[in-house]
Design an enzyme around this catalytic site. Structure first.
Site, PDB file in Angstrom:
ATOM      1  CD  GLU A   1       6.237  14.286 -87.504  1.00 16.97           C
ATOM      2  OE1 GLU A   1       5.232  13.563 -87.675  1.00 16.97           O
ATOM      3  OE2 GLU A   1       6.996  14.158 -86.526  1.00 16.97           O
TER       4      GLU A   1
ATOM      5  N   GLY B   1       7.021  12.916 -82.119  1.00 12.55           N
ATOM      6  CA  GLY B   1       6.842  13.895 -83.190  1.00 12.55           C
ATOM      7  C   GLY B   1       6.179  15.146 -82.649  1.00 12.55           C
ATOM      8  CD  GLU B   2       2.027  15.508 -80.606  1.00 13.04           C
ATOM      9  OE1 GLU B   2       2.159  16.374 -79.705  1.00 13.04           O
ATOM     10  OE2 GLU B   2       1.297  14.517 -80.478  1.00 13.04           O
ATOM     11  N   GLY B   3       6.846  18.057 -82.943  1.00 12.25           N
ATOM     12  CA  GLY B   3       7.732  19.146 -82.593  1.00 12.25           C
ATOM     13  C   GLY B   3       8.071  19.173 -81.113  1.00 12.25           C
TER      14      GLY B   3
END
Length: 334
Positions: free
Chosen positions: A159, A300-302
């Site tokens: 995200e 975050g971001e995966g």
């Protein structure tokens, strides 16, 4: 029984019992999900959901709201950490506009699932209406349905959204009936003064809605559009019997909200890392889960999913390729 067959196959590899530690548990889990003693990973994907949060206007993040759309452009340009790690491990990446407060130009490799430009400010009104909430769930579901057509059977979820640790802290507090202060961390790197301000703002926000109880009510009131789309996507991935790679605190909150409605989703979830966000370890313990990695990540971001993917592949590979004592003519323990 399949569970016993898998355990036998794992135990009789050329190694002491349990010597591959958590990889053995992972191999067993993947075999059970795929209903086979010879599982495989196909066409792995990473999906990054992006959206803005109305509560960001209250100064709960160290970064301004425009960073959300700027980072989406960075993702699309291939320059973010998640792009680097996905390229390294041959993971396809999709970027989803779930509710970014920006008009993106046409022609970008962006999945347009925008419900509205930013969630509402929780201090003033619920983050979204019931209709917007339903639409966000459906949009998340449609993302996975589209990717499933490519033969993908393992998917990571990340995200991007300035303010989304605040939304996640509020959701965690209400989902697990915990004091809000125990669910709050430094997010994007708040200093002590900023952290105290965040605690004050979120305490005020949670007191405004004393009567919400169900997971849907909690996500609708406090969640972000990217969190809710992740919920819909994760539920669809489970329904499609995919392996679900869960990133950090925010992705884990999305899983927790689905888990409240469908506990079986955890069978398919691989929690990739425990983040440096204050409440994530507590959340994992509440879900009865152990993360693969602890690298003090808080991006975050995966990113945690992409970094953990080679370990997941290793669990599959040892199960399929490592010799048994019998095959290798190696004497087993008496």
């Amino acid at each position: 029984m399949l569970a016993d067959e898998l355990q036998h196959k794992i135990d009789f590899k050329t190694k002491p019992l349990g010597a591959l530690g958590h990889l053995e548990y992972l191999a067993h889990q993947i075999g059970m999900v795929q209903n086979t003693v010879s599982p495989e990973l196909s066409n792995p994907h990473m999906v990054v959901f992006a959206a803005d949060h109305g509560i960001a206007a209250s100064g709960v993040s160290a970064y301004p709201q425009e960073v959300t759309y700027q980072m989406v452009m960075n993702f699309l340009g291939g320059g973010a950490a998640i792009n680097v790690f996905c390229r390294q491990h041959n993971i396809a990446i999709k970027i989803v506009d779930a509710g970014v407060n920006f008009d993106f130009p046409a022609g970008l490799e962006l999945m347009d699932k925008k419900v509205r430009k930013s969630s509402r400010n929780i201090l003033e009104e619920p983050a979204m209406t019931s209709e917007e909430y339903r639409q966000a769930l459906e949009n998340g579901k449609s993302v996975v349905s589209e990717i499933a057509k490519t033969g993908c059977n393992i998917m990571g979820f990340g995200e991007m959204g300035i303010g989304n640790t605040s939304a996640s802290s509020l959701m965690m507090s209400r989902l697990f009936d915990l004091p809000i202060v125990s669910c709050i961390g430094r997010g994007t790197g708040l200093n002590d003064t900023q952290l105290l301000h965040k605690i004050r703002i979120l305490s005020e926000a949670i007191e405004k809605y004393p009567h919400i109880e169900t997971a849907d009510e909690i996500a609708e009131t406090f969640g972000g559009l990217e969190i809710v789309q992740m919920m819909g996507a994760m539920k669809e991935a489970y329904d499609q019997n995919m392996l679900i790679m869960v990133d950090g605190f925010i992705a884990s909150i999305a899983v927790a909200a689905v888990w409240k409605k469908d506990p079986q989703i955890l069978n398919n979830c691989i929690f990739c890392h425990v983040s440096d966000e204050n409440a994530h370890q507590t959340l994992l313990e509440l879900l009865g889960q152990k993360a693969l990695l602890n690298l003090n990540l808080r991006l975050g971001e995966g990113t945690g999913c992409a970094l953990a993917y080679p370990l997941i592949q290793s669990a599959v590979n040892f199960l399929n390729e490592m010799s048994s004592f019998e095959d290798a003519h190696v004497s087993n323990k008496e």
